[in-house]
Design a protein around this motif. Sequence first.
Motif, mmCIF file in Angstrom:
data_model
loop_
_atom_site.group_PDB
_atom_site.id
_atom_site.type_symbol
_atom_site.label_atom_id
_atom_site.label_comp_id
_atom_site.label_asym_id
_atom_site.label_seq_id
_atom_site.Cartn_x
_atom_site.Cartn_y
_atom_site.Cartn_z
ATOM 1 N N PHE A 227 0.833 -1.199 0.000
ATOM 2 C CA PHE A 227 0.000 0.000 0.000
ATOM 3 C C PHE A 227 0.872 1.255 0.000
ATOM 4 C CE2 PHE A 227 -2.433 3.513 1.668
ATOM 5 C CZ PHE A 227 -3.560 3.438 0.859
ATOM 6 N N LEU A 228 1.933 1.252 0.773
ATOM 7 C CA LEU A 228 2.819 2.411 0.803
ATOM 8 C C LEU A 228 3.454 2.657 -0.565
ATOM 9 C CD1 LEU A 228 4.573 1.989 4.273
ATOM 10 C CD2 LEU A 228 2.779 3.617 3.642
ATOM 11 N N ALA A 229 3.770 1.578 -1.279
ATOM 12 C CA ALA A 229 4.321 1.728 -2.628
ATOM 13 C C ALA A 229 3.304 2.357 -3.565
ATOM 14 C CB ALA A 229 4.779 0.367 -3.155
ATOM 15 N N GLU A 230 2.051 1.911 -3.466
ATOM 16 C CA GLU A 230 0.977 2.482 -4.290
ATOM 17 C C GLU A 230 0.753 3.955 -3.941
ATOM 18 O OE1 GLU A 230 -2.178 2.267 -7.185
ATOM 19 O OE2 GLU A 230 -0.681 0.747 -6.641
ATOM 20 N N GLN B 240 1.589 9.698 -5.339
ATOM 21 C CA GLN B 240 1.941 10.969 -4.686
ATOM 22 C C GLN B 240 0.827 11.447 -3.753
ATOM 23 O OE1 GLN B 240 2.925 13.423 -8.165
ATOM 24 N NE2 GLN B 240 5.092 12.981 -7.856
ATOM 25 N N LEU B 241 0.345 10.531 -2.935
ATOM 26 C CA LEU B 241 -0.702 10.864 -1.975
ATOM 27 C C LEU B 241 -0.107 11.622 -0.788
ATOM 28 C CD1 LEU B 241 -2.694 7.493 -1.863
ATOM 29 C CD2 LEU B 241 -3.097 9.486 -3.321
ATOM 30 N N GLN C 184 9.126 1.757 11.416
ATOM 31 C CA GLN C 184 10.234 1.865 10.460
ATOM 32 C C GLN C 184 9.713 2.118 9.044
ATOM 33 O OE1 GLN C 184 12.235 -1.815 9.600
ATOM 34 N NE2 GLN C 184 14.195 -0.798 9.230
ATOM 35 N N GLN C 185 8.640 1.422 8.666
ATOM 36 C CA GLN C 185 8.076 1.572 7.325
ATOM 37 C C GLN C 185 7.440 2.951 7.122
ATOM 38 O OE1 GLN C 185 8.219 -0.809 4.699
ATOM 39 N NE2 GLN C 185 9.749 -1.595 6.147
ATOM 40 N N ASN D 152 5.019 10.725 4.228
ATOM 41 C CA ASN D 152 3.748 11.414 4.482
ATOM 42 C C ASN D 152 2.657 11.019 3.491
ATOM 43 O OD1 ASN D 152 4.588 12.641 2.158
ATOM 44 N ND2 ASN D 152 4.536 14.746 2.957
ATOM 45 N N GLU D 153 2.889 9.911 2.744
ATOM 46 C CA GLU D 153 1.861 9.471 1.785
ATOM 47 C C GLU D 153 0.591 9.006 2.486
ATOM 48 O OE1 GLU D 153 5.879 8.482 -0.125
ATOM 49 O OE2 GLU D 153 4.924 8.137 1.803
#
Length: 368
Positions: A112-115, A120-121, A149-150, A155-156
């Motif tokens: 999800f963080l990659a998406e 650019q959320l 850590q992730q 700030n996405e």
Amino acid sequence: MDKIGESTLFIDLSALEHNYRYLKSKIAPETKFLAVVKAFAYGSDMVSIAKKMESLEADYLAVAYAKEGVLLRNAGIKIPILVLHPQPINFGEIIDNNLEPSLYSPKILREFLAEAKQRQLANFPVHIKFNTGLNRLGFWESDVAFIHQQLQGRNESKVISIFSHLAASEDKNEKEFSQTQISTFEKISKEIDQKLGYSPFRHMLNTSGIINYPQAQFEMVRSGIGLYGYGNDAKVDAQLKPVATLKTVISQIHKIEPHESVGYNRAYKSEGYRITATLPLGHADGIGRQYGSGKTYVSINGKKALIIGNVCMDMIMIDITGIDCKEGDEVLIFGEESSAEDFAGSANTISYEILTAISSRVKRVVTS
């Protein structure tokens, strides 16, 4: 209700409101309320239920899968919607429809963080699920450092809640286990607050948790089955009103002689003269074979009639011997006068299963 001519599931929104207000009375005024509307609102009508909950100013809705949330957004629902069991393939539509995902594993969090980074959320709301003993979904307590850590320096997305799920909130014999779960969650929440530098809101209680563990309501509670009229406890059930009432009609009446059989595999054989009725409802409609062979009854004009023989795909047969009725008369499968909990219990299952099993081909009528 008007006279019916086919199998019909009646959905009573006034009963839903009654149940909501009862459950709200068990929590503090400032505690948020999440209404669970997954599985087509427990087999009823998801859009109608969601709109009613929105009008009653529920704080959140929850669905299991992204497509359920998309359906609600397409119907005009505006309030926050938590997706409890998202899959990475659906992250795009979750973001596009302003749904809020539960992130429950390292893989799900990373993807999800990659998406979110690719799109650019900024501060997209997410919820972190912790496993405190149910052992279905969720991070472990030992994963707090990994989660931090992730998320650190990114700030996405923003964690707006952390939550867990009691495994046996309705079972008073498991009170010690439930208290341990609550204590574990409290410890996790302190660690999360320290790592993140702020305090996401917390939620852990389901319907039975609201009743039995009000001290653990935190900032929000979640209710599913209670909203639909069932509280996993006879005393609580007496305070609630079933939202769904399933009725059908008698298609045909037969006079059965001694030693005649009824239905597939001759599963029912008459020991004497009997009168049977055939109903246009079967396992394709959610009335499984486990309800046949004399285990379960339906009601006609206030009288109980056993389901006999094997349940067919589109039909069930009942014994109406001694009951004053005729072809075309209404038959109550479950509802306020004969609960889904009782109907399900006769086949050694639970109200959740029969409610969510009623198929889409059964007509829905929503009443207010």
